[in-house]
Design a protein around this motif. Structure first.
Motif, mmCIF file in Angstrom:
data_model
loop_
_atom_site.group_PDB
_atom_site.id
_atom_site.type_symbol
_atom_site.label_atom_id
_atom_site.label_comp_id
_atom_site.label_asym_id
_atom_site.label_seq_id
_atom_site.Cartn_x
_atom_site.Cartn_y
_atom_site.Cartn_z
ATOM 1 N N ARG A 186 0.823 -1.215 0.000
ATOM 2 C CA ARG A 186 0.000 0.000 0.000
ATOM 3 C C ARG A 186 0.857 1.265 0.000
ATOM 4 O O ARG A 186 0.474 2.263 -0.620
ATOM 5 C CB ARG A 186 -0.930 -0.005 1.213
ATOM 6 C CG ARG A 186 -2.031 -1.053 1.114
ATOM 7 C CD ARG A 186 -2.855 -1.121 2.373
ATOM 8 N NE ARG A 186 -3.915 -2.126 2.269
ATOM 9 C CZ ARG A 186 -4.761 -2.420 3.255
ATOM 10 N NH1 ARG A 186 -4.656 -1.787 4.422
ATOM 11 N NH2 ARG A 186 -5.688 -3.342 3.078
ATOM 12 N N ILE A 187 1.992 1.222 0.685
ATOM 13 C CA ILE A 187 2.896 2.380 0.697
ATOM 14 C C ILE A 187 3.457 2.622 -0.704
ATOM 15 O O ILE A 187 3.545 3.768 -1.170
ATOM 16 C CB ILE A 187 4.053 2.176 1.711
ATOM 17 C CG1 ILE A 187 3.522 2.284 3.144
ATOM 18 C CG2 ILE A 187 5.163 3.198 1.476
ATOM 19 C CD1 ILE A 187 3.021 3.663 3.540
ATOM 20 N N ARG A 188 3.835 1.535 -1.403
ATOM 21 C CA ARG A 188 4.341 1.691 -2.770
ATOM 22 C C ARG A 188 3.266 2.293 -3.675
ATOM 23 O O ARG A 188 3.549 3.167 -4.492
ATOM 24 C CB ARG A 188 4.807 0.339 -3.319
ATOM 25 C CG ARG A 188 6.140 -0.138 -2.779
ATOM 26 C CD ARG A 188 6.699 -1.276 -3.604
ATOM 27 N NE ARG A 188 5.845 -2.453 -3.552
ATOM 28 C CZ ARG A 188 5.946 -3.410 -2.623
ATOM 29 N NH1 ARG A 188 6.855 -3.312 -1.671
ATOM 30 N NH2 ARG A 188 5.131 -4.456 -2.656
ATOM 31 N N LYS A 189 2.043 1.818 -3.528
ATOM 32 C CA LYS A 189 0.941 2.336 -4.333
ATOM 33 C C LYS A 189 0.685 3.808 -4.019
ATOM 34 O O LYS A 189 0.478 4.623 -4.920
ATOM 35 C CB LYS A 189 -0.331 1.524 -4.080
ATOM 36 C CG LYS A 189 -1.517 1.923 -4.960
ATOM 37 C CD LYS A 189 -2.699 1.012 -4.731
ATOM 38 C CE LYS A 189 -3.844 1.348 -5.701
ATOM 39 N NZ LYS A 189 -4.315 2.735 -5.579
ATOM 40 N N TRP A 190 0.732 4.152 -2.744
ATOM 41 C CA TRP A 190 0.522 5.546 -2.322
ATOM 42 C C TRP A 190 1.619 6.447 -2.894
ATOM 43 O O TRP A 190 1.340 7.555 -3.369
ATOM 44 C CB TRP A 190 0.511 5.625 -0.795
ATOM 45 C CG TRP A 190 0.554 7.016 -0.256
ATOM 46 C CD1 TRP A 190 -0.464 7.932 -0.214
ATOM 47 C CD2 TRP A 190 1.686 7.663 0.330
ATOM 48 N NE1 TRP A 190 -0.030 9.118 0.354
ATOM 49 C CE2 TRP A 190 1.280 8.976 0.696
ATOM 50 C CE3 TRP A 190 2.996 7.284 0.588
ATOM 51 C CZ2 TRP A 190 2.147 9.888 1.304
ATOM 52 C CZ3 TRP A 190 3.863 8.190 1.197
ATOM 53 C CH2 TRP A 190 3.434 9.463 1.535
ATOM 54 N N GLN A 191 2.860 5.970 -2.862
ATOM 55 C CA GLN A 191 3.964 6.759 -3.403
ATOM 56 C C GLN A 191 3.778 7.017 -4.894
ATOM 57 O O GLN A 191 4.081 8.112 -5.385
ATOM 58 C CB GLN A 191 5.300 6.065 -3.135
ATOM 59 C CG GLN A 191 5.721 6.102 -1.673
ATOM 60 C CD GLN A 191 7.049 5.419 -1.426
ATOM 61 O OE1 GLN A 191 7.526 4.626 -2.244
ATOM 62 N NE2 GLN A 191 7.657 5.713 -0.289
ATOM 63 N N GLU A 192 3.271 6.029 -5.616
ATOM 64 C CA GLU A 192 3.007 6.219 -7.044
ATOM 65 C C GLU A 192 1.937 7.289 -7.269
ATOM 66 O O GLU A 192 1.933 7.963 -8.294
ATOM 67 C CB GLU A 192 2.562 4.899 -7.672
ATOM 68 C CG GLU A 192 3.679 3.872 -7.785
ATOM 69 C CD GLU A 192 3.178 2.543 -8.313
ATOM 70 O OE1 GLU A 192 1.958 2.437 -8.581
ATOM 71 O OE2 GLU A 192 4.001 1.609 -8.465
ATOM 72 N N GLU A 193 1.058 7.449 -6.314
ATOM 73 C CA GLU A 193 -0.012 8.435 -6.426
ATOM 74 C C GLU A 193 0.460 9.845 -6.111
ATOM 75 O O GLU A 193 -0.069 10.815 -6.664
ATOM 76 C CB GLU A 193 -1.160 8.065 -5.484
ATOM 77 C CG GLU A 193 -1.887 6.788 -5.868
ATOM 78 C CD GLU A 193 -2.899 6.358 -4.825
ATOM 79 O OE1 GLU A 193 -2.918 6.976 -3.730
ATOM 80 O OE2 GLU A 193 -3.670 5.412 -5.091
ATOM 81 N N VAL A 194 1.451 9.989 -5.218
ATOM 82 C CA VAL A 194 1.842 11.330 -4.760
ATOM 83 C C VAL A 194 3.207 11.792 -5.281
ATOM 84 O O VAL A 194 3.602 12.930 -5.048
ATOM 85 C CB VAL A 194 1.834 11.412 -3.213
ATOM 86 C CG1 VAL A 194 0.437 11.122 -2.668
ATOM 87 C CG2 VAL A 194 2.869 10.461 -2.600
ATOM 88 N N VAL A 195 3.940 10.915 -5.976
ATOM 89 C CA VAL A 195 5.241 11.284 -6.563
ATOM 90 C C VAL A 195 5.015 11.728 -8.006
ATOM 91 O O VAL A 195 4.452 10.975 -8.805
ATOM 92 C CB VAL A 195 6.225 10.101 -6.487
ATOM 93 C CG1 VAL A 195 7.452 10.371 -7.346
ATOM 94 C CG2 VAL A 195 6.632 9.848 -5.043
ATOM 95 N N LEU A 196 5.436 12.927 -8.343
ATOM 96 C CA LEU A 196 5.137 13.503 -9.652
ATOM 97 C C LEU A 196 5.581 12.618 -10.811
ATOM 98 O O LEU A 196 4.818 12.379 -11.752
ATOM 99 C CB LEU A 196 5.773 14.896 -9.777
ATOM 100 C CG LEU A 196 5.583 15.605 -11.125
ATOM 101 C CD1 LEU A 196 4.109 15.718 -11.484
ATOM 102 C CD2 LEU A 196 6.250 16.976 -11.112
#
Length: 312
Positions: free
Chosen positions: A242-252
């Motif tokens: 979930r952290i990896r998925k979240w990072q993909e959402e908030v990293v430009l």
């Protein structure tokens, strides 16, 4: 007559909220007497700023400028108490002037505040005089500057309130060789993406995310996984995913490009490099939304109206 020292001017400035040059003049006019100088400033209407300093300034404008060579861009957020003042021509002109100043300095608020505008006025004095004239608390709250050695910096203004001023502004810097016009247009499209994407990016890369923000997200995801009743080892694996998925959402660089969701920003940059015939990198971005993070007291205006009308 007392000597007009820098320390004396500083003391009067802190007490009155007036500009440095006004404080110096007041002390000269009153022989160095600080109390008399305070009275002098009040008679000139220049000590009003101090009385307003505790009032929330969450409205205003974000002004942006790009240098003539296209390689440097700046943003400044200039706040006032009401959107009515943000429409004032003097206020807007000041915001534009501060952006021009930012291009000639390091770009941080302290440097801009201490510098002079094209007309020769110190920025801090311009702000103080506007407070005295218009009657609202104001502050130069934030500023940012991006530059490239080769390439382009582009600006996108959303919800424009006039030339070079808006309620939301984004800068994007693309570094690389090749046609600057092409790089500038791609940078502008990425800036539009940053302004319009449903999830505003928090950082350029995963490594640049604020550790405190990552820790908070990890805490939330851990609590969610544990509450699902999963064994700890499975819950921990769920959290990492979930952290990896979240990072993909908030990293430009990992976000799907709003103009072509089948392509990430990272892929767009790589494609641009092929187009211009050289390696291109997204050096940085800045997104300033007016009033973001300001703790505005909802009752400020109502309380002032009540005091003026005799209400409770």
């Amino acid at each position: 007559m007392a000597e007009i020292t820098a320390a004396l001017v500083k003391d009067l400035r802190e007490k009155s909220g007036a500009g440095m040059m006004d404080c110096k003049k007041a002390l000269q006019e009153t022989g160095g007497d600080v109390d008399a100088a305070m009275d002098w400033l009040r008679t000139k209407g220049l000590a009003k700023a101090a009385k307003k300093a505790d009032r929330a300034a969450a409205e205003g404008l974000v002004a942006g400028k790009i240098a003539a060579d296209g390689k440097t861009g700046v943003l400044v957020e200039f706040n006032a108490e009401t959107d009515f003042v943000a429409k004032n021509e003097s206020f807007q002109n000041a915001a534009r002037a501060f952006a021009e100043v930012a291009l000639t300095t390091s770009g941080d608020v302290d440097a801009i505040t201490a510098a002079k505008t094209a007309s020769g006025e110190v920025v801090s004095d311009v702000i103080t005089n506007l407070i005295a004239t218009i009657g609202e608390n104001m502050r130069l709250r934030r500023a940012a500057k991006l530059s490239v050695d080769q390439g382009a910096v582009s600006l996108y203004l959303h919800n424009k309130q006039g030339d070079d001023v808006a309620r939301l502004a984004v800068l994007v810097a693309l570094e690389g060789p090749g046609d600057q016009a092409v790089l500038g247009e791609v940078a502008r499209k990425i800036a539009l993406h940053v302004a319009g994407t449903p999830t505003p990016p928090l950082a350029l890369t995963s490594d640049e995310l604020d550790p405190a923000v990552v820790a908070k997200e990890r805490e939330i995801q851990t609590q969610t996984a544990m509450e699902s009743g999963k064994p700890r080892e499975i819950a921990e694996k769920m959290v990492e995913g979930r952290i990896r998925k979240w990072q993909e959402e908030v990293v430009l660089l990992k976000q799907p490009f709003v103009m072509n969701p089948d392509q990430t920003i990272e892929q767009l940059v790589a494609e641009t490099g092929k187009q211009v015939g050289g390696a291109v990198s997204l050096k940085g971005f800045v997104r300033l939304a007016l009033g973001e993070g300001v703790d505005k007291k909802a009752d400020d205006f109502a309380a002032e109206v009540a005091s003026m009308t005799g209400g409770a």
